[in-house]
Structures are given as C-alpha cells and as structure tokens.
Write an enzyme that holds these catalytic residues in place. Structure first.
Site, PDB file in Angstrom:
ATOM      1  N   GLU A 169       0.814  -1.221   0.000  1.00  0.00           N
ATOM      2  CA  GLU A 169       0.000   0.000   0.000  1.00  0.00           C
ATOM      3  C   GLU A 169       0.847   1.270   0.000  1.00  0.00           C
ATOM      4  O   GLU A 169       0.802   2.048   0.964  1.00  0.00           O
ATOM      5  CB  GLU A 169      -0.954   0.009   1.203  1.00  0.00           C
ATOM      6  CG  GLU A 169      -1.909  -1.173   1.241  1.00  0.00           C
ATOM      7  CD  GLU A 169      -2.867  -1.133   2.433  1.00  0.00           C
ATOM      8  OE1 GLU A 169      -2.793  -0.191   3.242  1.00  0.00           O
ATOM      9  OE2 GLU A 169      -3.693  -2.050   2.550  1.00  0.00           O
ATOM     10  N   GLU A 375      -4.948  -8.698   1.232  1.00  0.00           N
ATOM     11  CA  GLU A 375      -5.584  -8.322   2.506  1.00  0.00           C
ATOM     12  C   GLU A 375      -7.073  -8.129   2.274  1.00  0.00           C
ATOM     13  O   GLU A 375      -7.483  -7.519   1.292  1.00  0.00           O
ATOM     14  CB  GLU A 375      -5.054  -6.988   3.061  1.00  0.00           C
ATOM     15  CG  GLU A 375      -3.726  -7.054   3.722  1.00  0.00           C
ATOM     16  CD  GLU A 375      -3.296  -5.696   4.282  1.00  0.00           C
ATOM     17  OE1 GLU A 375      -4.157  -4.890   4.683  1.00  0.00           O
ATOM     18  OE2 GLU A 375      -2.082  -5.457   4.278  1.00  0.00           O
TER      19      GLU A 375
HETATM   20  O1  IFM Z   1      -3.831  -2.872   9.428  1.00  0.00           O
HETATM   21  C1  IFM Z   1      -3.837  -2.404   8.128  1.00  0.00           C
HETATM   22  C2  IFM Z   1      -2.684  -2.968   7.340  1.00  0.00           C
HETATM   23  O2  IFM Z   1      -1.469  -2.697   7.956  1.00  0.00           O
HETATM   24  C3  IFM Z   1      -2.651  -2.376   5.959  1.00  0.00           C
HETATM   25  N1  IFM Z   1      -3.916  -2.498   5.319  1.00  0.00           N
HETATM   26  C4  IFM Z   1      -5.093  -2.104   6.040  1.00  0.00           C
HETATM   27  C5  IFM Z   1      -5.111  -2.770   7.402  1.00  0.00           C
HETATM   28  C6  IFM Z   1      -6.376  -2.344   8.178  1.00  0.00           C
HETATM   29  O3  IFM Z   1      -6.419  -0.984   8.328  1.00  0.00           O
END
Ligand code: IFM
Length: 472
Positions: A169, A375
């Site tokens: 990200e 994720e």
């Molecule tokens: O916890 C975060 C992660 O580190 C990166 N993506 C989003 C998740 C939830 O906010």
C-alpha cells in the site's frame, strides 16, 4: 450456481492470513533493531490512540513458534508477513544484522516445516528512522537504499521463500505519512506526497531488479496496492470527475508507472499547482515498469465522492483518519460521503461489490497478471465471554460476503490465485493502537494469550475444504 450450494474454489487456490512486522513483532529494542518511523511516531504524544506503541505488540518476535503452530492447526496454506527493515539493516544502509535475518530465516523454515507457504512483504511502512532523518521517501536516495535492502533480504531468504512483495500500500506511506500526517512520519507537505509516491514507485522498480538478481528463477515477485473503489455520489459530470481525481491519486499514481509504464496525464494536470513533477527523471518510468509475476490487491470498503458543494462545510470523511491537512493534492475540495449500510468498527461500510469491481478492473487492465487478495478483513469490537470464547458472527458474515465475491469473479474468468485474510492476530492498528481488532485470533494484550475466535474456526473449515458454505 444456486445460492444454497457451497462454492468450490480451485484446488490450488492459496488460503492464507497476513500480518505486518510493526503491528505484531514487538521486541522493538532487541537484537540490534533500531527505531523505525513508527517507533518515533507512536511515542509522539497525541499521534496514536492512548499512546499505544508497537514496543511489545503481540510479542510475535518471541512467540512466533506458537503462532506458526496455530496457523498449521487452522490448516492455513500460506502466511504473508513483512520484514522490519530496521531489524535487518538498522540504519537503512550498510551491512545487515545477522540476528535480524536469522529471525526471518527461522520463521520461514518453521512455516515450511508445517506446510505453510511464506510470502514476504519487504516494506510495510516501517522505514528506519535514520532514513527519515535524511529526508525519507520524498528523497530519491531512499529508493536506492530500498534496493540495497531488497538485495540483502533476497539473498538471505531467497533459498526458502518463493513469494515476494516489494511494497504494501504505497498510497498509505505517501499520502497518510507525508500528506494528512495521520501515519508516520506525520508530515503534512503537499509536494512531498507526490515525491514520496514517485520514490516509492522507483524503490519498487529498483527493488524488483535487486530481487531478480539474487532470487532463483522460480521466485515470484509482485507488489500490493490498495486501489480505491471510488464511486461518484450521482451521475453528474462533477461527481464523476471527483471520482476520476481520487482514483488518479490513490490508484493510478502507482498503477500507472508500475503496470503501464507512465504517470497518467490527468494526474499531472490535477496536481500541476503543487508540483511541476521535475523529480521524475528520464528513464524513471521505464525503470519502474518491471515485469511482475502477480499483483496483490487489498480491499476493505468502497468510497463515495462528489464535487464540492458551494458553501458547504463538510468534514472530510475519506476513511483514512482525521487531519486538518488534506492528502488529496490538487483535489482538496472533493467531498467524501458515508455510503449507507452496515459498518465495521473502523466505520467502513461493508460492501463486497467493491471487491468484485476491483477484481474485474484489474483483470481488464492487466489480463495476464495473476491476482491475489493480499488483505481483506474487518475490525469488530469482539468480546471474550465468561467461558473464554469469542463469537464474531459479524466477521464471519463479512468474510463470507467477500469470499463469495472472489468466487464469483473466478467463475467469470478472473485469475485470482489466493486470499490472505487480514489479519491472523488482533494487532497494533496504526493510529488506532490496539483499539481495533482485525484478528481471527483474539490477543489479550495484558497476558498476550491467543484465542482463536469463531471466525478462525470457520475460516479453517473453508481453507481446509476449499468450499465456501452456502449462506454464511
Ligand atoms: O492494518 C492495516 C494494514 O497494515 C494495511 N492495510 C489495512 C489494514 C487495516 O487498516
């Protein structure tokens, strides 16, 4: 497929969970590790909920064997974790610390021994503080430093780890770290957002080259984005333009050069008042555009935007925390709206159609690149009952809805190879500290005891059988 039949996933679909170093490891001052920007930021009063830090976190650095055992018990096939840069190269330059590398070697070996495929993310936001002191991501040199670090980790673990992600990200690193300042290092400088984005892109390109120079040929290298699913509030041209602008800033500023070899013209136009983009040198975009083996996508919720309303005073509600300073360079007046519907504990609306949209978009954009959901998950205010059990039906429903979207995409021909649930453990949720629980495994932050929630058992059932039950 009728709705009362289980959904059967491809037999080689990878079922995993994900975490990140600063969010779970703790051991912040051990074995040569030096502060990262998140150590500094979390110790700065007022930056993180209740002054929480990652000093101990889930103490995974000492308890990793238990955690690996737990994953194996749950029958998870893969584990995505990140490497703490300042644990393996404390000042962000120069020789590596062997103890740091040994930790990740042991972790990878422990996973492999139990049949869990390790997937490494090199950078999940914890820049060594020394590199921030030298200017951080807005400095071009940081990209060179990242390439050196990628080389070190690739050389040390390339004999056992085949799945590699350069950055997680980069939007958050650049826009929240240097724009709104709600993430480390907490800077609020508009042009720095664009420079940081470019240097993260450059770091990715150089990092891929560095990895390829040391990894065996069967290794797979990719990157993880959190592209925005920006929906215009109405069909009006103004609202559609607002969605285009936010998409350019959160998504195409990264996917443009990484996947297509150049920054989009509309992005450069929208941001022209903040920067002339002279930090992009000849050849940079080609260098960033490295061949990849897969694309990682993180998805949580869609975003609703509109053109500015004359005279309206609307609080910016972009889902990325509150700050006086807008990170949306050149589009600061775009308005963000709360979509209707049920929300998670983060206030994020639950809408799996956004995930479907994302998967179709990237299948269209990069048809030959396999996709992974690196994720997806939800925070809820889970409580342990008197019997020591944690029932989290909301999370199960969230996962069911999103896995249904993944399955539907596969049915439509989208090449999705795996799903990494965020997160294995309740952990340090950045500026929210330990107040938001994303784990399928409950962590008692006093005793550090792990307790699989009902969702962990449910997910284990899905992962073990490759079948998503009908209905939830
Ligand atoms: O916890 C975060 C992660 O580190 C990166 N993506 C989003 C998740 C939830 O906010």
């Amino acid at each position: 497929m009728t709705e009362n039949q289980p959904r059967v996933f491809p037999p080689d679909f990878l079922w995993g969970s994900a975490t990140a170093s600063y969010q779970i490891e703790g051991a912040a001052r051990e074995d040569g590790r030096t502060p990262s920007i998140w150590d500094t930021f979390s110790r700065t009063p007022g930056k993180v909920h209740a002054g929480h830090t990652g000093d101990v976190a889930c103490d995974h650095y000492h308890r990793w064997q238990d955690d690996v055992r737990l994953m194996a018990e749950l029958g998870l096939g893969a584990y995505r974790f990140s490497v703490s840069w300042s644990r393996v190269q404390p000042t962000g330059r120069g020789p590596a610390v062997q103890r740091g590398l040994d930790f990740y070697r042991s972790l990878a070996d422990g996973l492999l021994e139990r049949g869990v495929v390790p997937a490494i993310t090199l950078y999940h936001w914890d820049l060594p503080q020394d590199l921030e002191d030298a200017g951080g991501w807005p400095e071009r040199e940081t990209a060179q430093r990242f390439a050196e670090y990628a080389h070190i980790v690739g050389e040390a673990l390339g004999d056992r780890v085949t799945s590699w992600i350069t950055l997680n990200e980069p939007f958050c690193s650049a826009f929240l770290g240097y724009g709104s300042g709600v993430h480390a290092p907490g800077r609020t400088e508009s042009e720095a957002v664009l420079k940081a984005s470019h240097h993260l892109n450059l770091a990715h390109g150089l990092g891929v080259q560095a990895l390829r120079s040391v990894l065996p040929r069967n290794a797979e290298v990719g990157i993880t984005f959190n592209p925005v699913v920006a929906r215009p509030k109405t069909d009006s041209p103004g609202d559609q333009d607002a969605a285009r602008r936010i998409d350019a800033l959160q998504t195409r500023i990264f996917t443009g050069p990484v996947l297509h070899g150049g920054y989009p013209d509309d992005l450069r136009r929208d941001t022209a008042r903040a920067s002339d983009w002279s930090f992009v040198r000849d050849g940079d975009e080609a260098l960033i555009h490295q061949p990849l083996d897969f694309l990682g996508l993180n998805y949580y919720t869609p975003t609703v935007v509109s053109a500015p309303t004359e005279g309206a005073k609307i609080a910016r509600n972009d889902g990325h925390g509150s700050s006086e300073h807008s990170p949306w360079v050149g589009s600061e007046d775009v308005e963000f709206h709360l979509a209707p519907g049920e929300r998670t504990d983060m206030g994020w609306v639950i809408d799996p159609t956004g995930l479907a949209e994302l998967l179709t978009r990237f299948q269209r954009e990069v048809p030959n690149l396999p996709l992974y959901i690196t994720e997806n998950g939800a925070a809820f205010d889970d409580k342990m009952d008197a019997a020591g059990a944690v029932h989290d039906p909301d999370r199960i429903a969230y996962l069911h809805g999103h896995l249904t979207a993944v399955h539907q995409a596969i049915e439509q021909g989208v090449d999705v190879r795996g799903y990494f649930l965020w997160s294995l453990l309740d952990n340090f949720e950045w500026a929210y500290g330990y107040s938001k629980r994303f784990g399928v495994v409950h962590v008692d932050f006093d005793t550090l005891q792990r307790t699989p929630k009902a969702s962990a058992r449910w997910y284990a059932g899905v992962a073990g059988s490759g079948r998503l039950p009908a209905g939830g």
